[in-house]
Scaffold this motif. Structure first.
Motif, PDB file in Angstrom:
ATOM      1  N   PRO A 127       5.789  -4.487   9.321  1.00  0.00           N
ATOM      2  CA  PRO A 127       5.158  -3.487   8.458  1.00  0.00           C
ATOM      3  C   PRO A 127       5.033  -3.974   7.014  1.00  0.00           C
ATOM      4  CG  PRO A 127       6.977  -2.519   9.721  1.00  0.00           C
ATOM      5  CD  PRO A 127       7.028  -3.992   9.931  1.00  0.00           C
ATOM      6  N   VAL A 128       3.942  -3.573   6.376  1.00  0.00           N
ATOM      7  CA  VAL A 128       3.699  -3.901   4.978  1.00  0.00           C
ATOM      8  C   VAL A 128       3.415  -2.595   4.236  1.00  0.00           C
ATOM      9  CG1 VAL A 128       2.201  -5.086   3.332  1.00  0.00           C
ATOM     10  CG2 VAL A 128       2.794  -6.202   5.490  1.00  0.00           C
ATOM     11  N   LEU A 129       4.245  -2.311   3.255  1.00  0.00           N
ATOM     12  CA  LEU A 129       4.060  -1.132   2.413  1.00  0.00           C
ATOM     13  C   LEU A 129       3.679  -1.612   1.024  1.00  0.00           C
ATOM     14  CD1 LEU A 129       4.266   1.888   1.812  1.00  0.00           C
ATOM     15  CD2 LEU A 129       6.729   1.562   1.441  1.00  0.00           C
ATOM     16  N   MET A 130       2.497  -1.231   0.586  1.00  0.00           N
ATOM     17  CA  MET A 130       2.063  -1.606  -0.746  1.00  0.00           C
ATOM     18  C   MET A 130       2.246  -0.398  -1.658  1.00  0.00           C
ATOM     19  SD  MET A 130      -1.430  -3.421  -1.983  1.00  0.00           S
ATOM     20  CE  MET A 130      -2.389  -2.029  -2.470  1.00  0.00           C
ATOM     21  N   LEU A 131       2.948  -0.610  -2.764  1.00  0.00           N
ATOM     22  CA  LEU A 131       3.232   0.478  -3.689  1.00  0.00           C
ATOM     23  C   LEU A 131       2.473   0.278  -4.991  1.00  0.00           C
ATOM     24  CD1 LEU A 131       7.070   0.850  -3.102  1.00  0.00           C
ATOM     25  CD2 LEU A 131       5.207   2.184  -2.097  1.00  0.00           C
ATOM     26  N   ALA A 132       1.622   1.234  -5.316  1.00  0.00           N
ATOM     27  CA  ALA A 132       0.885   1.230  -6.575  1.00  0.00           C
ATOM     28  C   ALA A 132       1.809   1.824  -7.630  1.00  0.00           C
ATOM     29  CB  ALA A 132      -0.399   2.032  -6.441  1.00  0.00           C
ATOM     30  N   ASN A 133       2.542   0.964  -8.307  1.00  0.00           N
ATOM     31  CA  ASN A 133       3.575   1.388  -9.250  1.00  0.00           C
ATOM     32  C   ASN A 133       2.990   1.755 -10.617  1.00  0.00           C
ATOM     33  OD1 ASN A 133       6.182   1.909 -10.164  1.00  0.00           O
ATOM     34  ND2 ASN A 133       6.576  -0.218 -10.700  1.00  0.00           N
ATOM     35  N   LYS A 134       3.811   2.411 -11.407  1.00  0.00           N
ATOM     36  CA  LYS A 134       3.500   2.818 -12.794  1.00  0.00           C
ATOM     37  C   LYS A 134       2.405   3.887 -12.837  1.00  0.00           C
ATOM     38  CE  LYS A 134       5.057  -1.675 -14.454  1.00  0.00           C
ATOM     39  NZ  LYS A 134       4.848  -2.819 -15.347  1.00  0.00           N
ATOM     40  N   GLN A 135       2.390   4.737 -11.807  1.00  0.00           N
ATOM     41  CA  GLN A 135       1.415   5.820 -11.766  1.00  0.00           C
ATOM     42  C   GLN A 135       1.706   6.903 -12.797  1.00  0.00           C
ATOM     43  OE1 GLN A 135      -1.527   6.251  -9.738  1.00  0.00           O
ATOM     44  NE2 GLN A 135      -1.162   4.049  -9.660  1.00  0.00           N
ATOM     45  N   ASP A 136       2.852   6.824 -13.460  1.00  0.00           N
ATOM     46  CA  ASP A 136       3.192   7.787 -14.508  1.00  0.00           C
ATOM     47  C   ASP A 136       2.470   7.475 -15.822  1.00  0.00           C
ATOM     48  OD1 ASP A 136       4.996   5.498 -14.273  1.00  0.00           O
ATOM     49  OD2 ASP A 136       5.953   6.271 -16.082  1.00  0.00           O
ATOM     50  N   ARG A 137       1.837   6.324 -15.899  1.00  0.00           N
ATOM     51  CA  ARG A 137       1.184   5.911 -17.151  1.00  0.00           C
ATOM     52  C   ARG A 137      -0.297   6.269 -17.148  1.00  0.00           C
ATOM     53  NH1 ARG A 137       3.363   0.048 -18.764  1.00  0.00           N
ATOM     54  NH2 ARG A 137       1.319   0.107 -19.757  1.00  0.00           N
ATOM     55  N   HIS A 156      -6.803  -8.952   7.706  1.00  0.00           N
ATOM     56  CA  HIS A 156      -5.649  -9.826   7.911  1.00  0.00           C
ATOM     57  C   HIS A 156      -4.388  -9.047   8.298  1.00  0.00           C
ATOM     58  CE1 HIS A 156      -7.975 -13.167   6.408  1.00  0.00           C
ATOM     59  NE2 HIS A 156      -8.207 -12.530   5.283  1.00  0.00           N
ATOM     60  N   LEU A 157      -4.410  -7.744   8.116  1.00  0.00           N
ATOM     61  CA  LEU A 157      -3.242  -6.931   8.451  1.00  0.00           C
ATOM     62  C   LEU A 157      -3.146  -6.688   9.952  1.00  0.00           C
ATOM     63  CD1 LEU A 157      -3.425  -4.408   5.494  1.00  0.00           C
ATOM     64  CD2 LEU A 157      -1.672  -6.157   5.858  1.00  0.00           C
ATOM     65  N   GLY A 158      -4.254  -6.784  10.654  1.00  0.00           N
ATOM     66  CA  GLY A 158      -4.240  -6.609  12.100  1.00  0.00           C
ATOM     67  C   GLY A 158      -3.792  -5.209  12.485  1.00  0.00           C
ATOM     68  N   ALA A 159      -3.019  -5.136  13.566  1.00  0.00           N
ATOM     69  CA  ALA A 159      -2.580  -3.844  14.100  1.00  0.00           C
ATOM     70  C   ALA A 159      -1.239  -3.396  13.527  1.00  0.00           C
ATOM     71  CB  ALA A 159      -2.486  -3.929  15.626  1.00  0.00           C
ATOM     72  N   ARG A 160      -0.676  -4.178  12.629  1.00  0.00           N
ATOM     73  CA  ARG A 160       0.632  -3.800  12.071  1.00  0.00           C
ATOM     74  C   ARG A 160       0.532  -2.519  11.244  1.00  0.00           C
ATOM     75  NH1 ARG A 160       2.191  -8.611   8.411  1.00  0.00           N
ATOM     76  NH2 ARG A 160       0.294  -9.574   9.089  1.00  0.00           N
ATOM     77  N   ASP A 161       1.672  -1.843  11.094  1.00  0.00           N
ATOM     78  CA  ASP A 161       1.727  -0.674  10.225  1.00  0.00           C
ATOM     79  C   ASP A 161       1.582  -1.120   8.780  1.00  0.00           C
ATOM     80  OD1 ASP A 161       2.094   1.527  11.953  1.00  0.00           O
ATOM     81  OD2 ASP A 161       4.192   1.002  12.246  1.00  0.00           O
ATOM     82  N   SER A 162       0.694  -0.474   8.048  1.00  0.00           N
ATOM     83  CA  SER A 162       0.539  -0.766   6.628  1.00  0.00           C
ATOM     84  C   SER A 162       0.078   0.503   5.925  1.00  0.00           C
ATOM     85  CB  SER A 162      -0.461  -1.898   6.399  1.00  0.00           C
ATOM     86  OG  SER A 162      -1.725  -1.548   6.896  1.00  0.00           O
ATOM     87  N   ARG A 163       0.420   0.580   4.648  1.00  0.00           N
ATOM     88  CA  ARG A 163       0.088   1.782   3.875  1.00  0.00           C
ATOM     89  C   ARG A 163       0.113   1.454   2.397  1.00  0.00           C
ATOM     90  NH1 ARG A 163       1.601   7.611   4.589  1.00  0.00           N
ATOM     91  NH2 ARG A 163       0.045   8.594   3.253  1.00  0.00           N
ATOM     92  N   VAL A 164      -0.677   2.190   1.632  1.00  0.00           N
ATOM     93  CA  VAL A 164      -0.646   2.117   0.171  1.00  0.00           C
ATOM     94  C   VAL A 164      -0.182   3.478  -0.326  1.00  0.00           C
ATOM     95  CG1 VAL A 164      -1.956   1.734  -1.944  1.00  0.00           C
ATOM     96  CG2 VAL A 164      -2.586   0.502   0.146  1.00  0.00           C
ATOM     97  N   LEU A 165       0.871   3.486  -1.140  1.00  0.00           N
ATOM     98  CA  LEU A 165       1.395   4.742  -1.681  1.00  0.00           C
ATOM     99  C   LEU A 165       1.547   4.642  -3.197  1.00  0.00           C
ATOM    100  CD1 LEU A 165       4.234   5.567   0.901  1.00  0.00           C
ATOM    101  CD2 LEU A 165       2.009   6.691   0.687  1.00  0.00           C
ATOM    102  N   PRO A 166       1.323   5.747  -3.897  1.00  0.00           N
ATOM    103  CA  PRO A 166       1.534   5.768  -5.343  1.00  0.00           C
ATOM    104  C   PRO A 166       2.995   6.052  -5.664  1.00  0.00           C
ATOM    105  CG  PRO A 166       0.639   7.873  -4.630  1.00  0.00           C
ATOM    106  CD  PRO A 166       0.741   6.996  -3.398  1.00  0.00           C
ATOM    107  N   ILE A 167       3.536   5.341  -6.654  1.00  0.00           N
ATOM    108  CA  ILE A 167       4.908   5.618  -7.093  1.00  0.00           C
ATOM    109  C   ILE A 167       5.033   5.393  -8.599  1.00  0.00           C
ATOM    110  CG2 ILE A 167       5.967   4.907  -4.892  1.00  0.00           C
ATOM    111  CD1 ILE A 167       7.102   2.462  -6.541  1.00  0.00           C
ATOM    112  N   SER A 168       6.129   5.896  -9.103  1.00  0.00           N
ATOM    113  CA  SER A 168       6.626   5.493 -10.416  1.00  0.00           C
ATOM    114  C   SER A 168       8.081   5.122 -10.189  1.00  0.00           C
ATOM    115  CB  SER A 168       6.524   6.616 -11.445  1.00  0.00           C
ATOM    116  OG  SER A 168       7.274   6.255 -12.604  1.00  0.00           O
ATOM    117  N   ALA A 169       8.358   3.823 -10.116  1.00  0.00           N
ATOM    118  CA  ALA A 169       9.728   3.371  -9.871  1.00  0.00           C
ATOM    119  C   ALA A 169      10.646   3.804 -11.011  1.00  0.00           C
ATOM    120  CB  ALA A 169       9.765   1.856  -9.705  1.00  0.00           C
TER     121      ALA A 169
END
Length: 198
Positions: A127-137, A156-169
């Protein structure tokens, strides 16, 4: 007899552990994310934001989320350190790729870096989780804009689980949701890449 009993006891009490890599360019917020996860899931035991410095090498944290033990590797994102990332791939169970949503000048470099990661043979199927960080700015790119840029590597991700989520670490916004997504996918992928026993 003692050694046999001890061996059986140790085998029965060993716990499953999943290794997760936090990767991304330097200054994306990887260490801040690790420290926020530690503060949420390890009863506040973490560095305060003002004590966080750029990672040269790696930081390691252990946390338990939803009864799942995670060993989290935060690996430095400077260009000269990225060649070391591949030495972690074969042992990891998931990759969390952190993107600095305010760094518009390097967003293409982020995309190319993620492409290199997901096309490596040792990351296939995890699994690949992509986090769009610094969404508080105020100057951050919208998550939809980031998805559009990264859609070019979707094949290139194929059938694997992947997602993009917004965060502010820094503020913690979206961190629990990201952790929940991750633990569900780790459990789902258990047959493909079994956890380590500790």
């Amino acid at each position: 007899m003692y050694h046999l009993a001890k061996g059986v006891y140790l085998e029965l009490t060993r716990k499953e552990e999943y290794s997760c890599l936090i990767l991304g360019l330097d200054n994306a917020g990887k260490t801040t994310l690790l420290e926020k996860l530690k503060s949420i899931y390890n009863e506040g035991r973490s560095l305060s934001p003002e004590k966080i410095v750029p990672t040269v090498g790696q930081n390691v944290g252990h946390i338990t989320i939803n009864n799942m033990n995670l060993k989290i590797w935060d690996v430095g994102g400077q260009e000269n350190l990225r060649t070391l990332w591949k030495s972690y791939y074969a042992e990891c169970h998931a990759i969390v790729f952190v993107v600095d949503s305010t760094d518009r000048a390097r967003i293409e470099e982020c995309r190319d870096t993620l492409r290199t990661i997901v096309t490596h043979q040792d990351t296939e199927g995890i699994p690949v989780l992509m986090l769009a960080n610094k969404q508080d700015r105020d100057d951050s790119l919208e998550v939809e804009d980031i998805k559009e840029i990264f859609n070019k590597i979707a094949e290139h991700l194929g059938a694997r689980d992947s997602r993009v989520l917004p965060i502010s670490a820094l503020k913690g916004t979206g961190v629990k949701e990201a952790a929940d997504w991750l633990t569900i996918r780790l459990a789902r992928n258990k047959q493909y890449r079994p956890p380590d026993k500790r």
